[in-house]
Design a protein around this motif. Structure first.
Motif, mmCIF file in Angstrom:
data_model
loop_
_atom_site.group_PDB
_atom_site.id
_atom_site.type_symbol
_atom_site.label_atom_id
_atom_site.label_comp_id
_atom_site.label_asym_id
_atom_site.label_seq_id
_atom_site.Cartn_x
_atom_site.Cartn_y
_atom_site.Cartn_z
ATOM 1 N N VAL A 189 0.816 -1.212 0.000
ATOM 2 C CA VAL A 189 0.000 0.000 0.000
ATOM 3 C C VAL A 189 0.848 1.260 0.000
ATOM 4 C CG1 VAL A 189 -2.017 -1.081 1.069
ATOM 5 C CG2 VAL A 189 -0.225 -0.119 2.528
ATOM 6 N N LEU A 190 2.108 1.174 -0.434
ATOM 7 C CA LEU A 190 2.990 2.330 -0.438
ATOM 8 C C LEU A 190 2.382 3.500 -1.200
ATOM 9 C CD1 LEU A 190 5.716 3.791 -0.009
ATOM 10 C CD2 LEU A 190 6.576 2.571 -2.032
ATOM 11 N N MET A 191 1.713 3.240 -2.317
ATOM 12 C CA MET A 191 1.151 4.305 -3.151
ATOM 13 C C MET A 191 -0.329 4.547 -2.857
ATOM 14 S SD MET A 191 3.004 3.553 -6.786
ATOM 15 C CE MET A 191 4.789 3.324 -6.880
ATOM 16 N N GLY A 192 -0.808 4.021 -1.732
ATOM 17 C CA GLY A 192 -2.214 4.186 -1.389
ATOM 18 C C GLY A 192 -2.404 4.588 0.062
ATOM 19 N N SER A 193 -2.997 3.679 0.830
ATOM 20 C CA SER A 193 -3.304 3.970 2.232
ATOM 21 C C SER A 193 -3.512 2.673 2.992
ATOM 22 C CB SER A 193 -4.568 4.835 2.322
ATOM 23 O OG SER A 193 -5.053 4.888 3.652
ATOM 24 N N VAL A 194 -2.904 2.582 4.170
ATOM 25 C CA VAL A 194 -3.130 1.399 5.007
ATOM 26 C C VAL A 194 -4.574 1.390 5.506
ATOM 27 C CG1 VAL A 194 -2.271 0.024 6.934
ATOM 28 C CG2 VAL A 194 -0.720 1.585 5.750
ATOM 29 N N THR A 195 -4.997 2.501 6.082
ATOM 30 C CA THR A 195 -6.362 2.548 6.617
ATOM 31 C C THR A 195 -7.390 2.470 5.489
ATOM 32 O OG1 THR A 195 -6.210 4.969 6.618
ATOM 33 C CG2 THR A 195 -5.691 3.827 8.669
ATOM 34 N N GLY A 196 -7.082 3.123 4.367
ATOM 35 C CA GLY A 196 -8.012 3.077 3.234
ATOM 36 C C GLY A 196 -8.142 1.681 2.664
ATOM 37 N N ALA A 197 -7.040 0.927 2.642
ATOM 38 C CA ALA A 197 -7.094 -0.443 2.140
ATOM 39 C C ALA A 197 -7.961 -1.310 3.044
ATOM 40 C CB ALA A 197 -5.687 -1.020 2.034
ATOM 41 N N ILE A 198 -7.863 -1.089 4.344
ATOM 42 C CA ILE A 198 -8.707 -1.843 5.278
ATOM 43 C C ILE A 198 -10.180 -1.505 5.037
ATOM 44 C CG2 ILE A 198 -9.313 -2.102 7.720
ATOM 45 C CD1 ILE A 198 -6.302 -1.724 8.344
ATOM 46 N N GLU A 199 -10.477 -0.231 4.817
ATOM 47 C CA GLU A 199 -11.859 0.171 4.535
ATOM 48 C C GLU A 199 -12.360 -0.435 3.222
ATOM 49 O OE1 GLU A 199 -11.752 4.403 4.569
ATOM 50 O OE2 GLU A 199 -11.337 4.529 6.727
ATOM 51 N N ALA A 200 -11.479 -0.504 2.228
ATOM 52 C CA ALA A 200 -11.875 -1.089 0.940
ATOM 53 C C ALA A 200 -12.228 -2.562 1.101
ATOM 54 C CB ALA A 200 -10.759 -0.911 -0.082
ATOM 55 N N LEU A 201 -11.507 -3.247 1.975
ATOM 56 C CA LEU A 201 -11.813 -4.669 2.202
ATOM 57 C C LEU A 201 -13.202 -4.840 2.803
ATOM 58 C CD1 LEU A 201 -8.376 -5.918 3.571
ATOM 59 C CD2 LEU A 201 -9.318 -6.265 1.277
ATOM 60 N N SER A 202 -13.647 -3.881 3.591
ATOM 61 C CA SER A 202 -15.015 -3.948 4.120
ATOM 62 C C SER A 202 -16.035 -3.855 2.992
ATOM 63 C CB SER A 202 -15.244 -2.823 5.137
ATOM 64 O OG SER A 202 -14.410 -3.004 6.270
ATOM 65 N N GLN A 203 -15.726 -3.041 1.965
ATOM 66 C CA GLN A 203 -16.606 -2.995 0.784
ATOM 67 C C GLN A 203 -16.682 -4.364 0.117
ATOM 68 O OE1 GLN A 203 -16.373 -0.034 -2.321
ATOM 69 N NE2 GLN A 203 -15.248 1.360 -0.957
ATOM 70 N N LEU A 204 -15.535 -5.005 -0.013
ATOM 71 C CA LEU A 204 -15.517 -6.324 -0.658
ATOM 72 C C LEU A 204 -16.292 -7.336 0.173
ATOM 73 C CD1 LEU A 204 -11.848 -6.612 -2.022
ATOM 74 C CD2 LEU A 204 -13.856 -5.501 -3.043
ATOM 75 N N ASP A 205 -16.179 -7.245 1.491
ATOM 76 C CA ASP A 205 -16.949 -8.146 2.363
ATOM 77 C C ASP A 205 -18.437 -8.079 2.042
ATOM 78 O OD1 ASP A 205 -15.002 -9.346 3.995
ATOM 79 O OD2 ASP A 205 -14.968 -7.644 5.380
ATOM 80 N N GLU A 206 -18.920 -6.859 1.839
ATOM 81 C CA GLU A 206 -20.356 -6.645 1.673
ATOM 82 C C GLU A 206 -20.895 -7.218 0.369
ATOM 83 O OE1 GLU A 206 -20.741 -2.447 2.024
ATOM 84 O OE2 GLU A 206 -20.212 -2.409 4.164
ATOM 85 N N LEU A 207 -20.000 -7.483 -0.595
ATOM 86 C CA LEU A 207 -20.456 -8.012 -1.881
ATOM 87 C C LEU A 207 -21.005 -9.432 -1.751
ATOM 88 C CD1 LEU A 207 -17.502 -6.834 -4.154
ATOM 89 C CD2 LEU A 207 -19.768 -5.794 -3.966
ATOM 90 N N GLY A 208 -20.421 -10.204 -0.851
ATOM 91 C CA GLY A 208 -20.822 -11.607 -0.744
ATOM 92 C C GLY A 208 -20.237 -12.463 -1.854
ATOM 93 N N ALA A 209 -19.017 -12.150 -2.274
ATOM 94 C CA ALA A 209 -18.362 -12.929 -3.331
ATOM 95 C C ALA A 209 -18.108 -14.355 -2.873
ATOM 96 C CB ALA A 209 -17.044 -12.267 -3.724
ATOM 97 N N GLU A 210 -18.255 -15.269 -3.815
ATOM 98 C CA GLU A 210 -17.911 -16.663 -3.547
ATOM 99 C C GLU A 210 -16.582 -17.040 -4.179
ATOM 100 O OE1 GLU A 210 -21.201 -18.951 -4.971
ATOM 101 O OE2 GLU A 210 -22.602 -18.149 -3.471
ATOM 102 N N THR A 211 -16.243 -16.396 -5.288
ATOM 103 C CA THR A 211 -14.994 -16.656 -6.001
ATOM 104 C C THR A 211 -14.288 -15.331 -6.229
ATOM 105 O OG1 THR A 211 -16.017 -18.516 -7.153
ATOM 106 C CG2 THR A 211 -13.958 -17.669 -8.063
#
Length: 312
Positions: A189-211
């Motif tokens: 995450v050098l070119m992004g954000s540590v905290t922002g990356a964690i928040e983005a993962l919460s978005q992915l959680d909400e999708l309910g992806a199986e694959t």
């Protein structure tokens, strides 16, 4: 601590059908500059997700697509601006290249960046040409492979970079995550954000992806999201301890036991990640500019002064 070491040749890239007509193109071993791509093969044409880092690898990807579908590649989505996902854009002249406005801006600003010199000199990059997306969006755009809906969504802030998007296919519960998810490699995450990356993962959680087709590593399920989040929390906790002790990011990395994360590829990324975490602890907004040259230099120092390993 040294960069990824390899004592055997890498397996060749392979195509994996993850759902009917939806394919992952997996490039082992997923270390520096060796990314995954993918594509959807429809009746009228093919939608690609990302290119590769070198001319040779991108041409091999095109050949793999052609072995599955004789239809043209009509659309190429870039999940973010990094060269392992975009350097091969120029080899898709027939495709509409789609990406976030920030992806276009970064590719136009950086071209084929000189920071490639930080990696192994023997990489055969090929005759690269910087080609940005020419259809851009700010929030999201929807594509259709025949009748199959594909939602391309920007995460809304900084994460792996400042311009990360993912491709979500709700009817199939399939997610092309870009570099929001690393499977087996050290998240970066050098070119992004540590905290922002964690928040983005919460978005992915909400999708309910199986694959999930991660940006690097084997196709996986949603359990890998938790592992990436665990590593990023480890980075934050390590940065807090090191900063409180008055240590630099490099000093902190040298004194840190990676523990359960020691087996991840490219462990020297801890240094770059700590540079970003320190900056955020000092009050820099997520994605704000930091000294990338210093951070990459510290990763090389951490790597024993040797260029970072790259087998692309």
């Amino acid at each position: 601590m040294s960069s990824t070491s390899h004592d055997h040749p890498l397996p060749p890239p392979r195509v994996e059908e993850v759902s009917d007509g939806i394919y992952a193109y997996i490039q082992p071993d997923g270390s520096w500059w060796i990314n995954n791509t993918g594509f959807l093969a429809g009746r009228r044409g093919v939608i690609g997700v990302d290119a590769c880092s070198t001319e040779r690898r991108t041409r091999a990807y095109r050949e793999a697509v052609a072995a599955v579908s004789a239809r043209p590649i009509t659309t190429l989505v870039n999940t973010h601006h990094h060269g392992d996902h975009t350097f091969g854009n120029y080899l898709f002249p027939e495709a509409t290249i789609v990406g976030h406005e920030g992806t276009r801006e970064h590719i136009l600003a950086e071209g084929i960046p000189a920071y490639r010199a930080a990696w192994s000199a023997e990489v055969e990059w090929g005759a690269l040409e910087a080609v940005p997306p020419f259809l851009t969006f700010t929030d999201r755009v929807t594509l259709y492979s025949d009748d199959l809906r594909c939602e391309v969504r920007h995460v809304g802030g900084a994460a792996h970079t400042t311009n990360d998007s993912y491709v979500w296919i709700p009817e199939r519960r399939v997610l092309f995550s870009g570099d929001l998810v690393f499977n087996g490699g050290t998240p970066f995450v050098l070119m992004g954000s540590v905290t922002g990356a964690i928040e983005a993962l919460s978005q992915l959680d909400e999708l309910g992806a199986e694959t999930i087709v991660p940006g690097h590593g084997e196709v996986c399920g949603p359990e890998v999201i938790d592992r990436v989040r665990g590593y990023l929390r480890f980075v934050l906790a390590t940065a807090e301890r090191g900063r409180a002790a008055g240590l630099t990011p490099l000093e902190t990395a040298r004194e840190t036991d990676l523990g359960e994360w020691a087996g991840l590829l490219d462990p020297e990324r801890i240094v770059g990640n700590l540079h970003r975490a320190y900056a955020e602890l000092d009050g820099l907004p997520p994605g704000g500019p930091i000294d990338l040259v210093a951070a990459v230099g510290d990763m090389i120092t951490f790597n024993g002064g040797r260029p970072l390993s790259c087998l692309a």
